[in-house]
Design an enzyme around this catalytic site. Structure first.
Site, PDB file in Angstrom:
ATOM      1  N   THR A  63       0.829  -1.206   0.000  1.00  0.00           N
ATOM      2  CA  THR A  63       0.000   0.000   0.000  1.00  0.00           C
ATOM      3  C   THR A  63       0.861   1.253   0.000  1.00  0.00           C
ATOM      4  O   THR A  63       0.466   2.283  -0.547  1.00  0.00           O
ATOM      5  CB  THR A  63      -0.950  -0.004   1.212  1.00  0.00           C
ATOM      6  N   TYR A 150       4.405 -12.429   5.859  1.00  0.00           N
ATOM      7  CA  TYR A 150       3.364 -11.829   5.011  1.00  0.00           C
ATOM      8  C   TYR A 150       2.986 -12.808   3.915  1.00  0.00           C
ATOM      9  O   TYR A 150       3.754 -13.030   2.982  1.00  0.00           O
ATOM     10  CB  TYR A 150       3.891 -10.516   4.433  1.00  0.00           C
ATOM     11  N   LYS A 178       0.754 -11.953   8.711  1.00  0.00           N
ATOM     12  CA  LYS A 178      -0.324 -11.241   8.030  1.00  0.00           C
ATOM     13  C   LYS A 178      -0.847 -12.174   6.944  1.00  0.00           C
ATOM     14  O   LYS A 178      -0.139 -12.475   5.980  1.00  0.00           O
ATOM     15  CB  LYS A 178       0.204  -9.936   7.421  1.00  0.00           C
TER      16      LYS A 178
END
Length: 325
Positions: A63, A150, A178
């Site tokens: 992001t 992740y 995550k």
């Protein structure tokens, strides 16, 4: 490098128990000017808003367009945020395919007042169980802070195998993962077979479904545009009070992902006057999204929802204690 970065980096990071207890981390965007330079004024504004809402900061993730930044730019962002002394936990993303470079990056960041690392799957190569175990083990060995793995196969091209997580879960620096596959069954398999690692949702819309399955919290895109509303959303999910969340939050997430992230959220934040430009680094561009009607509509609805929740929900008194002591 930014010549206006504040000085006197705080040498003390936040207590590890506060880091690991935090349920919401914002995958912070990186604001740019039209000339592609980093907009540090906007960066300070949005980072401060996140800290005031009680949200941890994840820097340089997907992001944040981390892989579109040079190493000097990445370092300038991390140092700038550290110098703000925001009194909220900081996580720094580690991503790429060159292991020595990633280890060098971790070793440099070890000397900064951050609190955690996000360790991404190596891109493009699509390694298996053994290759990923070796990759993550090397990164975990290099880190001096708790680390979050992740799993994002839509970006990396490969999932983190369950066997790899089982191999890593007892490493002293392997704190959490995550999980952004969007697959509930995959999440349940990680939770069942890897009990020694915490799981965080990497999908905003799935948190109400994943909390009962064992999710500890959320790594959020939505929180960029709605810092306090997303904090409230997470608290409601964790408290099992999800009756007010549907269908509004599903609509909100859909609007923020109608084209590639972070295009919609940067456009919305520009409309909110929280960043000066909606500029993205190529190959992403704000020109992908020409109709912002739905985006602006859900923004208004989320703000109305937050106002209603704040006035009616007595349990969300933890929001008053926004900053971690």
């Amino acid at each position: 490098m930014n010549t206006e970065t504040p000085t006197n980096i705080n040498s003390q990071s936040i207590d590890i128990t506060d880091v690991q207890a935090l349920p919401l981390w914002t995958a912070l965007i990186t604001p740019f000017f039209e000339n592609n330079q980093i907009d540090f004024t906007s960066l300070q504004k949005i980072a401060t808003a996140q800290a005031q809402a009680g949200n941890g900061l994840l820097l340089l993730g997907s992001t944040g367009e981390g892989l579109a930044l040079t190493r000097d730019e990445q370092l300038s962002i991390v140092e700038f945020i550290c110098n703000l002394s925001l009194n909220t936990p900081l996580m720094v993303a580690v991503g790429g395919s060159n292991l020595p470079e990633q280890i060098s990056w971790i070793e440099h960041c070890n000397n900064l007042p951050i609190d955690s690392f996000l360790l991404g799957t190596p891109l493009y190569a699509k390694p298996g169980v053994v290759g990923q175990t070796q990759w993550f083990s090397a990164l975990l060995d290099s880190a001096e802070f708790p680390c979050m793995l992740y799993n994002v196969p839509s970006r990396s091209g490969v999932e983190i195998p369950i066997e790899t997580v089982k191999n890593l879960q007892n490493h002293p620096n392997c704190w959490a993962m995550k999980e952004a596959s969007g697959d509930l069954n995959r999440f349940l398999s990680y939770r069942e077979q890897c009990p020694n690692i915490e799981l965080y949702s990497g999908e905003d819309a799935m948190l109400p479904y994943l909390v009962p399955a064992g999710a500890k919290g959320l790594i959020s895109v939505c929180a960029n545009a709605w810092p306090q509303a997303t904090q409230t959303y997470v608290q409601l999910c964790l408290a099992g009070q999800t009756n007010t969340l549907f269908p509004l939050w599903n609509k909100a997430v859909a609007a923020l992902f109608c084209v590639a992230n972070p295009i919609p959220v940067k456009i919305l934040m520009h409309q909110q006057k929280n960043i000066q430009m909606a500029v993205l680094r190529p190959p992403l561009t704000h020109l992908e999204l020409t109709d912002t009607t739905e985006l602006l509509s859900v923004d208004e609805q989320i703000n109305q929802w937050l106002a209603k929740q704040t006035s009616q929900s007595s349990f969300i008194n933890t929001i008053e204690n926004r900053n971690i002591a």
